[in-house]
Design a protein around this motif. Structure first.
Motif, PDB file in Angstrom:
ATOM      1  N   PRO A 101     -56.953   7.121  14.547  1.00 23.48           N
ATOM      2  CA  PRO A 101     -55.565   6.786  14.212  1.00 23.48           C
ATOM      3  C   PRO A 101     -54.914   5.840  15.212  1.00 23.48           C
ATOM      4  O   PRO A 101     -54.057   5.049  14.852  1.00 23.48           O
ATOM      5  N   TYR A 103     -55.940   3.426  18.802  1.00 27.00           N
ATOM      6  CA  TYR A 103     -56.883   3.101  19.877  1.00 27.00           C
ATOM      7  C   TYR A 103     -56.265   2.139  20.861  1.00 27.00           C
ATOM      8  O   TYR A 103     -56.507   2.202  22.042  1.00 27.00           O
ATOM      9  N   VAL A 108     -52.966  -4.877  19.028  1.00 30.52           N
ATOM     10  CA  VAL A 108     -52.520  -5.501  17.781  1.00 30.52           C
ATOM     11  C   VAL A 108     -51.136  -6.137  17.953  1.00 30.52           C
ATOM     12  O   VAL A 108     -50.898  -7.275  17.523  1.00 30.52           O
ATOM     13  N   GLY A 154     -42.520  -1.459   9.035  1.00 33.70           N
ATOM     14  CA  GLY A 154     -43.446  -0.427   9.530  1.00 33.70           C
ATOM     15  C   GLY A 154     -43.194  -0.212  11.001  1.00 33.70           C
ATOM     16  O   GLY A 154     -43.485  -1.073  11.827  1.00 33.70           O
ATOM     17  N   GLY A 156     -44.373   2.340  12.987  1.00 39.49           N
ATOM     18  CA  GLY A 156     -45.288   3.331  13.571  1.00 39.49           C
ATOM     19  C   GLY A 156     -45.688   2.866  14.962  1.00 39.49           C
ATOM     20  O   GLY A 156     -44.918   2.200  15.657  1.00 39.49           O
ATOM     21  N   ILE A 158     -47.900   0.613  16.150  1.00 37.72           N
ATOM     22  CA  ILE A 158     -47.984  -0.822  16.448  1.00 37.72           C
ATOM     23  C   ILE A 158     -46.607  -1.480  16.314  1.00 37.72           C
ATOM     24  O   ILE A 158     -46.190  -2.254  17.179  1.00 37.72           O
ATOM     25  N   GLY A 159     -45.908  -1.139  15.220  1.00 39.09           N
ATOM     26  CA  GLY A 159     -44.574  -1.729  15.005  1.00 39.09           C
ATOM     27  C   GLY A 159     -43.645  -1.473  16.182  1.00 39.09           C
ATOM     28  O   GLY A 159     -42.911  -2.366  16.617  1.00 39.09           O
ATOM     29  N   ASP A 177     -38.747   0.969   7.401  1.00 34.35           N
ATOM     30  CA  ASP A 177     -39.860   1.914   7.286  1.00 34.35           C
ATOM     31  C   ASP A 177     -39.526   2.869   6.154  1.00 34.35           C
ATOM     32  O   ASP A 177     -38.368   3.267   5.998  1.00 34.35           O
ATOM     33  N   LYS A 178     -40.516   3.222   5.361  1.00 35.64           N
ATOM     34  CA  LYS A 178     -40.287   4.174   4.268  1.00 35.64           C
ATOM     35  C   LYS A 178     -39.869   5.530   4.842  1.00 35.64           C
ATOM     36  O   LYS A 178     -39.135   6.280   4.214  1.00 35.64           O
ATOM     37  N   THR A 232     -50.533  -8.820  10.642  1.00 36.89           N
ATOM     38  CA  THR A 232     -51.699  -8.292  11.368  1.00 36.89           C
ATOM     39  C   THR A 232     -52.079  -6.929  10.784  1.00 36.89           C
ATOM     40  O   THR A 232     -52.794  -6.174  11.415  1.00 36.89           O
ATOM     41  N   SER A 233     -51.558  -6.631   9.584  1.00 32.87           N
ATOM     42  CA  SER A 233     -51.775  -5.292   9.029  1.00 32.87           C
ATOM     43  C   SER A 233     -52.946  -5.273   8.046  1.00 32.87           C
ATOM     44  O   SER A 233     -54.073  -5.006   8.445  1.00 32.87           O
ATOM     45  N   VAL A 259     -55.097 -11.244   8.886  1.00 33.45           N
ATOM     46  CA  VAL A 259     -55.752 -10.567   7.769  1.00 33.45           C
ATOM     47  C   VAL A 259     -55.461 -11.380   6.509  1.00 33.45           C
ATOM     48  O   VAL A 259     -54.466 -12.109   6.441  1.00 33.45           O
ATOM     49  N   HIS A 295     -59.233 -11.317  11.626  1.00 35.12           N
ATOM     50  CA  HIS A 295     -59.065  -9.870  11.839  1.00 35.12           C
ATOM     51  C   HIS A 295     -59.500  -9.493  13.259  1.00 35.12           C
ATOM     52  O   HIS A 295     -60.353  -8.636  13.468  1.00 35.12           O
ATOM     53  N   PHE A 298     -57.500  -6.308  16.868  1.00 33.84           N
ATOM     54  CA  PHE A 298     -57.933  -5.067  17.547  1.00 33.84           C
ATOM     55  C   PHE A 298     -58.871  -5.344  18.716  1.00 33.84           C
ATOM     56  O   PHE A 298     -59.160  -4.442  19.502  1.00 33.84           O
TER      57      PHE A 298
HETATM   58  P1  NAI Z   1     -48.887   4.005  11.908  1.00 36.37           P
HETATM   59  O1  NAI Z   1     -49.389   5.004  10.905  1.00 36.37           O
HETATM   60  O2  NAI Z   1     -48.607   4.469  13.291  1.00 36.37           O
HETATM   61  O3  NAI Z   1     -47.562   3.294  11.351  1.00 36.37           O
HETATM   62  C1  NAI Z   1     -47.425   2.864  10.026  1.00 36.37           C
HETATM   63  C2  NAI Z   1     -45.943   2.921   9.671  1.00 36.37           C
HETATM   64  O4  NAI Z   1     -45.792   2.383   8.361  1.00 36.37           O
HETATM   65  C3  NAI Z   1     -45.395   4.349   9.659  1.00 36.37           C
HETATM   66  O5  NAI Z   1     -44.207   4.434  10.429  1.00 36.37           O
HETATM   67  C4  NAI Z   1     -45.121   4.619   8.186  1.00 36.37           C
HETATM   68  O6  NAI Z   1     -44.005   5.463   7.973  1.00 36.37           O
HETATM   69  C5  NAI Z   1     -44.846   3.213   7.677  1.00 36.37           C
HETATM   70  N1  NAI Z   1     -44.968   3.088   6.230  1.00 36.37           N
HETATM   71  C6  NAI Z   1     -45.721   3.822   5.378  1.00 36.37           C
HETATM   72  N2  NAI Z   1     -45.511   3.416   4.103  1.00 36.37           N
HETATM   73  C7  NAI Z   1     -44.604   2.416   4.179  1.00 36.37           C
HETATM   74  C8  NAI Z   1     -43.980   1.605   3.197  1.00 36.37           C
HETATM   75  N3  NAI Z   1     -44.234   1.762   1.876  1.00 36.37           N
HETATM   76  N4  NAI Z   1     -43.094   0.666   3.619  1.00 36.37           N
HETATM   77  C9  NAI Z   1     -42.813   0.520   4.939  1.00 36.37           C
HETATM   78  N5  NAI Z   1     -43.364   1.273   5.918  1.00 36.37           N
HETATM   79  C10 NAI Z   1     -44.249   2.202   5.528  1.00 36.37           C
HETATM   80  O7  NAI Z   1     -49.962   2.825  11.895  1.00 36.37           O
HETATM   81  P2  NAI Z   1     -50.231   1.750  13.043  1.00 36.37           P
HETATM   82  O8  NAI Z   1     -51.255   2.271  13.984  1.00 36.37           O
HETATM   83  O9  NAI Z   1     -48.947   1.254  13.568  1.00 36.37           O
HETATM   84  O10 NAI Z   1     -50.949   0.598  12.180  1.00 36.37           O
HETATM   85  C11 NAI Z   1     -50.253  -0.148  11.207  1.00 36.37           C
HETATM   86  C12 NAI Z   1     -51.251  -0.938  10.362  1.00 36.37           C
HETATM   87  O11 NAI Z   1     -51.874  -1.931  11.176  1.00 36.37           O
HETATM   88  C13 NAI Z   1     -52.443  -0.087   9.832  1.00 36.37           C
HETATM   89  O12 NAI Z   1     -52.126   0.498   8.587  1.00 36.37           O
HETATM   90  C14 NAI Z   1     -53.558  -1.085   9.707  1.00 36.37           C
HETATM   91  O13 NAI Z   1     -53.596  -1.544   8.373  1.00 36.37           O
HETATM   92  C15 NAI Z   1     -53.144  -2.245  10.627  1.00 36.37           C
HETATM   93  N6  NAI Z   1     -54.087  -2.479  11.708  1.00 36.37           N
HETATM   94  C16 NAI Z   1     -54.609  -3.735  11.862  1.00 36.37           C
HETATM   95  C17 NAI Z   1     -55.473  -4.022  12.896  1.00 36.37           C
HETATM   96  C18 NAI Z   1     -56.027  -5.405  13.115  1.00 36.37           C
HETATM   97  O14 NAI Z   1     -56.991  -5.569  13.878  1.00 36.37           O
HETATM   98  N7  NAI Z   1     -55.470  -6.438  12.525  1.00 36.37           N
HETATM   99  C19 NAI Z   1     -55.899  -2.977  13.818  1.00 36.37           C
HETATM  100  C20 NAI Z   1     -55.237  -1.705  13.627  1.00 36.37           C
HETATM  101  C21 NAI Z   1     -54.386  -1.472  12.587  1.00 36.37           C
END
Ligand code: NAI
Length: 330
Positions: A101, A103, A108, A154, A156, A158-159, A177-178, A232-233, A259, A295, A298
């Motif tokens: 979840p 790393y 990012v 978003g 979470g 990273i945001g 954020d939702k 970057t998502s 991406v 991509h 990370f």
């Molecule tokens: P996280 O789970 O900590 O945060 C995601 C946030 O998005 C949460 O606050 C959640 O409530 C929110 N969310 C969920 N549904 C939503 C919606 N419909 N509208 C708006 N916000 C919404 O995840 P984290 O670690 O921050 O990662 C975010 C994304 O980054 C991952 O889902 C992944 O796709 C991407 N990622 C990309 C990488 C890369 O190398 N480019 C590496 C790691 C992650």
């Protein structure tokens, strides 16, 4: 001594092999590295293994899940955070799914800012110019980030890091954020307001049915002229053809993409010297105001070390206890 956990590791790159070999200090795990991605054609390779270890562009749809279950594989271990490429419903109760979840949210978020600065200060252009001893400044004018409004979709792990970085630059933050967090030191707004008010918008939410193509021709029309988009998502948050149109008609000022929605067959591989088949990506890459990285957000030492350590711990925990704190549930 208990039998070693047998792992079929798909889409293995040199840096994966290095970090996993370094992390596998306990010696409980025997890893076979496959260069190929996991999909319906390659799933036969998983026969005889306890675990398949996969990354962002492996395809684990219902058919692949069924085949894995039939072969006696007990666990799908994602060595990434996102799990949109796994049919979690098909897996439920039949085969475990675990992920990493977190790393390095810094990896990012810092990459997102690197892309933004490269774009707004034309670093990609000046780097090539000075390599050729061209010291002209024509066409390199950028703009200050200080005082600009950034939309963060978003909030979470990273945001949040990205928001802190933007604040350090003196930017005004509007977030969506939702599931908004409480006690935050930034302002939330709805998406309509984000589209309308932001000079820069960065995406940090997962790819779901709801977020698929959240940037399309309609939302682009509602954005500020000259907006800079950073993704970057996951690629499919943005309709790539609508983005290309927005760039062509000058409504979008710039795009920074780590991406891309059709990245699975393209990214992570050396395609130089090949006839490039994806016209939309080729056209996007040809634009002076579009920056594409493959991509790579990370890809830091810290992130790779954490990914390997957590993935190995996930496998050991799940196979020992039948559950895991990092399990993905349908
Ligand atoms: P996280 O789970 O900590 O945060 C995601 C946030 O998005 C949460 O606050 C959640 O409530 C929110 N969310 C969920 N549904 C939503 C919606 N419909 N509208 C708006 N916000 C919404 O995840 P984290 O670690 O921050 O990662 C975010 C994304 O980054 C991952 O889902 C992944 O796709 C991407 N990622 C990309 C990488 C890369 O190398 N480019 C590496 C790691 C992650």
């Amino acid at each position: 001594m208990a039998d070693k956990i047998k792992v079929a590791f798909f889409d293995a790159k040199d840096y994966d092999i290095k970090s996993f070999e370094e992390a596998n200090t306990g010696g409980n795990i025997k890893i076979k590295f496959f260069e190929t991605k996991l999909d319906e054609d390659t799933v036969k390779l998983a026969k005889g293994y306890d675990v398949v270890c996969i990354f962002v562009n492996d395809t684990v749809n219902e058919k692949v899940v069924n085949a894995l279950v039939k072969k006696g594989v007990k666990l799908i271990a994602l060595r990434c955070a996102g799990f949109n490429n796994v049919d979690v419903k098909a897996a439920a109760g039949r085969i475990g799914v675990v992920r990493v979840p977190a790393y390095s949210p810094y990896a990012v978020a810092e990459h997102a800012m690197a892309l933004l600065l490269t774009s707004t200060r034309r670093i990609h252009k000046s780097y090539i110019r000075t390599k050729d001893f061209n010291f002209s400044l024509n066409g390199l004018m950028g703009f200050d980030l200080h005082g600009k409004t950034v939309g963060v979709v978003g909030t979470g792990k990273i945001g949040r890091v990205f928001i802190d970085i933007c604040k350090g630059f003196g930017m005004k933050v509007l977030a969506y954020d939702k599931f908004p967090a409480k006690d935050v030191d930034f302002e939330y707004a709805d998406l309509k307001e984000i589209w309308k008010k932001c000079d820069i918008i960065s995406f940090h939410c997962p790819l779901t049915e709801e977020t698929y193509h959240m940037v399309d021709s309609k939302s682009i029309k509602n954005m500020k002229k000259g907006v800079v988009l950073i993704n970057t998502s996951r690629g499919a948050l943005i309709d790539a053809d609508a983005l290309l149109n927005g760039i062509r008609n000058r409504h979008i000022g710039a795009a920074c993409l780590d991406v891309y929605e059709e990245e699975a067959d393209v990214f992570f591989e050396d395609r130089s010297g090949h006839i490039f088949e994806d016209d939309t990506l080729a056209r996007l890459i040809s634009m002076p105001n579009v920056i594409v990285t493959s991509h790579q957000a990370f890809l830091t030492q810290e992130a790779l070390t954490n990914i390997a350590a957590t993935t190995i711990a996930n496998m050991e925990e799940y196979l020992k206890t039948g559950s895991c704190a990092n399990e993905v549930k349908a």
